[in-house]
Scaffold this motif. Structure first.
Motif, PDB file in Angstrom:
ATOM      1  N   GLN A 167       1.089  13.377 -10.548  1.00 17.70           N
ATOM      2  CA  GLN A 167       1.932  14.570 -10.771  1.00 17.70           C
ATOM      3  C   GLN A 167       2.339  14.692 -12.237  1.00 17.70           C
ATOM      4  N   ASN A 168       2.566  13.529 -12.870  1.00 15.19           N
ATOM      5  CA  ASN A 168       3.004  13.548 -14.276  1.00 15.19           C
ATOM      6  C   ASN A 168       1.838  13.532 -15.255  1.00 15.19           C
ATOM      7  N   GLY A 169       0.631  13.689 -14.724  1.00 13.47           N
ATOM      8  CA  GLY A 169      -0.550  13.757 -15.585  1.00 13.47           C
ATOM      9  C   GLY A 169      -0.875  12.448 -16.275  1.00 13.47           C
ATOM     10  N   LEU A 170      -0.407  11.329 -15.717  1.00 11.75           N
ATOM     11  CA  LEU A 170      -0.620  10.037 -16.390  1.00 11.75           C
ATOM     12  C   LEU A 170      -1.826   9.276 -15.848  1.00 11.75           C
ATOM     13  N   PRO A 178     -14.603   2.162 -13.245  1.00 10.22           N
ATOM     14  CA  PRO A 178     -14.032   1.504 -12.056  1.00 10.22           C
ATOM     15  C   PRO A 178     -13.121   0.319 -12.385  1.00 10.22           C
ATOM     16  N   ASN A 179     -13.479  -0.442 -13.436  1.00 13.01           N
ATOM     17  CA  ASN A 179     -12.681  -1.641 -13.724  1.00 13.01           C
ATOM     18  C   ASN A 179     -11.511  -1.392 -14.666  1.00 13.01           C
ATOM     19  N   THR A 180     -11.275  -0.144 -15.033  1.00  9.58           N
ATOM     20  CA  THR A 180     -10.162   0.160 -15.944  1.00  9.58           C
ATOM     21  C   THR A 180      -8.833  -0.145 -15.244  1.00  9.58           C
ATOM     22  N   PRO A 181      -7.993  -0.995 -15.872  1.00 10.21           N
ATOM     23  CA  PRO A 181      -6.696  -1.296 -15.248  1.00 10.21           C
ATOM     24  C   PRO A 181      -5.780  -0.075 -15.270  1.00 10.21           C
ATOM     25  N   ILE A 182      -4.875   0.010 -14.303  1.00 12.04           N
ATOM     26  CA  ILE A 182      -3.833   1.044 -14.326  1.00 12.04           C
ATOM     27  C   ILE A 182      -2.537   0.311 -14.703  1.00 12.04           C
ATOM     28  N   PRO A 183      -2.134   0.390 -15.975  1.00 10.98           N
ATOM     29  CA  PRO A 183      -1.055  -0.479 -16.451  1.00 10.98           C
ATOM     30  C   PRO A 183       0.259  -0.293 -15.695  1.00 10.98           C
ATOM     31  N   GLU A 184       0.491   0.901 -15.163  1.00 13.13           N
ATOM     32  CA  GLU A 184       1.768   1.146 -14.468  1.00 13.13           C
ATOM     33  C   GLU A 184       1.851   0.425 -13.126  1.00 13.13           C
ATOM     34  N   ASP A 224      13.253   4.144  -2.407  1.00 19.66           N
ATOM     35  CA  ASP A 224      12.623   5.381  -2.908  1.00 19.66           C
ATOM     36  C   ASP A 224      11.883   6.193  -1.860  1.00 19.66           C
ATOM     37  N   ILE A 225      11.341   5.530  -0.845  1.00 18.81           N
ATOM     38  CA  ILE A 225      10.395   6.269  -0.001  1.00 18.81           C
ATOM     39  C   ILE A 225      11.014   6.676   1.318  1.00 18.81           C
ATOM     40  N   HIS A 226      11.611   5.720   1.968  1.00 22.23           N
ATOM     41  CA  HIS A 226      12.085   6.013   3.313  1.00 22.23           C
ATOM     42  C   HIS A 226      13.587   5.841   3.379  1.00 22.23           C
ATOM     43  N   PRO A 227      14.313   6.936   3.519  1.00 21.91           N
ATOM     44  CA  PRO A 227      15.767   6.840   3.402  1.00 21.91           C
ATOM     45  C   PRO A 227      16.448   6.211   4.615  1.00 21.91           C
ATOM     46  N   VAL A 228      15.750   6.119   5.736  1.00 24.26           N
ATOM     47  CA  VAL A 228      16.429   5.584   6.919  1.00 24.26           C
ATOM     48  C   VAL A 228      16.057   4.130   7.160  1.00 24.26           C
ATOM     49  N   SER A 229      16.376   3.662   8.341  1.00 20.21           N
ATOM     50  CA  SER A 229      16.253   2.225   8.601  1.00 20.21           C
ATOM     51  C   SER A 229      14.807   1.729   8.532  1.00 20.21           C
ATOM     52  N   LEU A 230      14.618   0.672   7.770  1.00 16.46           N
ATOM     53  CA  LEU A 230      13.293   0.037   7.644  1.00 16.46           C
ATOM     54  C   LEU A 230      13.354  -1.339   8.304  1.00 16.46           C
ATOM     55  N   PHE A 231      12.400  -1.602   9.159  1.00 18.83           N
ATOM     56  CA  PHE A 231      12.385  -2.880   9.869  1.00 18.83           C
ATOM     57  C   PHE A 231      11.066  -3.590   9.594  1.00 18.83           C
ATOM     58  N   CYS A 271       0.837  -1.210   0.000  1.00 15.65           N
ATOM     59  CA  CYS A 271       0.000   0.000   0.000  1.00 15.65           C
ATOM     60  C   CYS A 271       0.863   1.248   0.000  1.00 15.65           C
ATOM     61  N   ALA A 272       1.942   1.210   0.773  1.00 12.69           N
ATOM     62  CA  ALA A 272       2.831   2.381   0.816  1.00 12.69           C
ATOM     63  C   ALA A 272       3.420   2.644  -0.573  1.00 12.69           C
ATOM     64  N   THR A 273       3.850   1.593  -1.263  1.00 16.07           N
ATOM     65  CA  THR A 273       4.450   1.814  -2.590  1.00 16.07           C
ATOM     66  C   THR A 273       3.371   2.216  -3.598  1.00 16.07           C
ATOM     67  N   THR A 274       2.171   1.683  -3.425  1.00 19.13           N
ATOM     68  CA  THR A 274       1.084   2.059  -4.334  1.00 19.13           C
ATOM     69  C   THR A 274       0.779   3.549  -4.202  1.00 19.13           C
ATOM     70  N   MET A 275       0.706   4.029  -2.971  1.00 10.97           N
ATOM     71  CA  MET A 275       0.415   5.447  -2.758  1.00 10.97           C
ATOM     72  C   MET A 275       1.498   6.314  -3.414  1.00 10.97           C
ATOM     73  N   ALA A 276       2.758   5.886  -3.259  1.00  5.62           N
ATOM     74  CA  ALA A 276       3.867   6.665  -3.839  1.00  5.62           C
ATOM     75  C   ALA A 276       3.762   6.656  -5.369  1.00  5.62           C
ATOM     76  N   SER A 277       3.458   5.497  -5.953  1.00  2.38           N
ATOM     77  CA  SER A 277       3.351   5.409  -7.417  1.00  2.38           C
ATOM     78  C   SER A 277       2.188   6.253  -7.932  1.00  2.38           C
ATOM     79  N   LEU A 278       1.064   6.204  -7.215  1.00  5.24           N
ATOM     80  CA  LEU A 278      -0.113   6.970  -7.648  1.00  5.24           C
ATOM     81  C   LEU A 278       0.188   8.468  -7.646  1.00  5.24           C
ATOM     82  N   LYS A 279       0.929   8.879  -6.631  1.00  5.06           N
ATOM     83  CA  LYS A 279       1.266  10.303  -6.515  1.00  5.06           C
ATOM     84  C   LYS A 279       2.098  10.728  -7.737  1.00  5.06           C
ATOM     85  N   LEU A 280       3.081   9.876  -8.067  1.00  3.48           N
ATOM     86  CA  LEU A 280       3.935  10.189  -9.221  1.00  3.48           C
ATOM     87  C   LEU A 280       3.124  10.233 -10.515  1.00  3.48           C
TER      88      LEU A 280
END
Ligand code: UDP
Length: 454
Positions: free
Chosen positions: A155-158, A166-172, A228-235, A143-152
């Motif tokens: 932002q890029n108008g894609l 509703p059922n349209t796939p998001i190819p990215e 890409d998202i969190h530059p510090v320690s991930l556990f 979910c965290a990566t999905t939110m980041a991808s959606l934001k990008l």
């Protein structure tokens, strides 16, 4: 396989952790599981918590509990949209939290604070008091990566959410579709975006980020978060409910009488039905669920939480339902869910795919019928059914014929059997991750080392 428990801190003074859970059941559970795990390794724990939905201190005799006012009126916790609540609580809890933490500091040192990531206001408090801050994320890494991808994409108008069906796939971001986007259909998109941005910003200055997931399940997303998202320690330390010594965190009374009923059922025959602590439905949905279950002819244990039907504290089930199901159905108001899922009679879980419920189902080897309600649940349901392939999704809301058919497919047909084999393998995988030398175990070692370095 039991998790090995021999990480133990050696220090002349016991390090003191202050934790701050977000006051929803699905957030309190993993936070208190984490606290219990860290306490078992030698840390001292203070829980600062809101007055609303406060945990029961008598279940944690070794912790110190410090309540703070949250400014919510009676019932607001249940009537307000969860994201609006997050916004309100971040405004109302900052001053009381600062005050309580300052008072704790005047009594003795605090090594570090661990807060729910939704409490982004804690960044300012930690800065002011010069305390290290670690976050707990209570949803899935995907979910965290999905939110980041959606934001990008946006932002890029894609990505235009309003144009797509509703059922349209998001190819990215396969296999997600427009209707799987967290926050789609929200009544207040501005607050949703604002809270998301605040959480994201406050995350970057945290010294560590704990996630309730495991490498064997979400390694791709975890790599992406690290990069890409969190530059510090991930556990990645999940599944916390398995890793931590057992504790009782339930806000509602769990009805244990269902365990004796389950004892009388044949192995893997019962479908357990529960949609978590927040989801609510129309009366019409309840009627469709009831008839779908009745007509499926499968034994069921169904949690109907008081207040979960819009505008009703409780509703009567349709006439004839009880008669038709009394020999093979049981309805309760709140379950001891982890024990229910671990019971040998349970063969399926019809779930809203809250992250805790999903982890609990996977880690007990129970196939899912996925029926997401909101936010991250849509992404989790899609991944559960199409990537991890440990469930099947009910796509078109609540319709008694579709429900009857789906329940049978899951419980008695070959498709359900195949899912059961996959989810059993995933369960083994989870247990390997928390055993000594496993990835979650090593994450715990890393987290302990990090805290001890403060
Ligand atoms: N739960 C429970 N009894 C129930 C239903 C749920 O104890 O009858 C627990 C469940 O084990 C899980 C939590 O409540 O740990 C719900 O969290 P989840 O993330 O699945 O969903 P949410 O309630 O946040 O939507």
């Amino acid at each position: 396989m039991e998790a090995s428990r021999d990480i133990q801190i050696q220090a002349t003074k016991v390090p003191h952790l202050v934790i701050l859970p977000f006051p929803f059941q699905g957030h309190i559970n993993p936070m208190l599981q984490l606290a219990t795990l860290l306490h078992s390794k030698g840390f001292s724990i203070t829980v600062i918590h809101t007055h609303s939905n406060s945990p029961n201190p008598s279940n944690f005799p070794n912790f110190n509990f410090e309540p703070i006012p949250d400014g919510l009126s009676d019932g607001q916790l249940w009537t307000e949209d969860p994201i609006t609540l997050a916004f309100i609580l971040n405004e109302s809890c900052q001053a009381p939290f600062l005050d309580r933490l300052s008072r704790l500091l005047s009594d003795g040192p605090v090594t570090c604070i661990i807060t729910d990531e939704l409490f982004y206001f804690t960044e300012a408090v930690a800065d002011q008091l010069k305390l290290p801050r670690i976050l707990l994320g209570t949803s899935s890494a995907t979910c965290a990566t999905t939110m980041a991808s959606l934001k990008l994409l946006q932002q890029n108008g894609l990505l235009s959410i309003t144009d797509g069906q509703p059922n349209t796939p998001i190819p990215e971001i396969p296999p997600l579709r427009i209707k799987d986007i967290p926050g789609i259909g929200t009544t207040d998109p501005d607050t949703f975006e604002q809270v998301g941005a605040n959480v994201h910003n406050a995350m970057r200055s945290a010294l560590g980020y704990i996630m309730n997931t495991f490498d064997g399940l979400e390694s791709t997303a975890l790599v992406k978060i690290r990069q890409d998202i969190h530059p510090v320690s991930l556990f990645a330390m999940g599944p916390l409910y398995k890793f931590s010594p057992r504790s009782s965190n339930s806000l509602l009374t769990q009805d244990y009488s269902c365990m004796a009923w389950l004892d009388k059922q044949a192995p893997q025959t019962v479908i357990y039905v529960s949609f978590g602590s927040l989801a609510s439905f129309d009366k019409r949905d309840l009627v469709e669920i009831a008839w779908g279950l009745a007509n499926s002819d499968q034994p069921f244990l169904w949690v109907v939480r008081p207040g979960s039907i819009h505008s009703h504290d409780w509703v009567e089930l349709p006439e004839g339902f009880e008669e038709k199901t009394q020999k093979r159905g049981r309805i309760i108001k709140w379950a001891p869910q982890q024990e229910v899922l671990a019971h040998p009679s349970v063969g399926g879980f019809w779930t809203h795919n809250g992250w805790n419920s999903t982890l609990e189902s996977m880690c007990e080897g129970v196939p899912m019928l996925c029926c997401p309600y909101l936010w991250d649940q849509m992404v989790i349901a899609r991944y559960a059914s199409h990537v991890w392939r440990v469930g099947m999704q009910l796509e078109n809301g609540f319709d008694r014929i579709e429900i009857e058919w789906a329940v049978r497919r899951l419980m008695v047909e070959i498709e359900g059997k195949e899912i059961r084999e996959r989810v059993s393998a995933l369960k083994e995988n989870a247990m390997r991750c928390i055993a000594k030398g496993g990835s979650s175990y090593e994450s715990l070692e890393g987290l302990v080392d990090l805290i001890m370095s403060f």
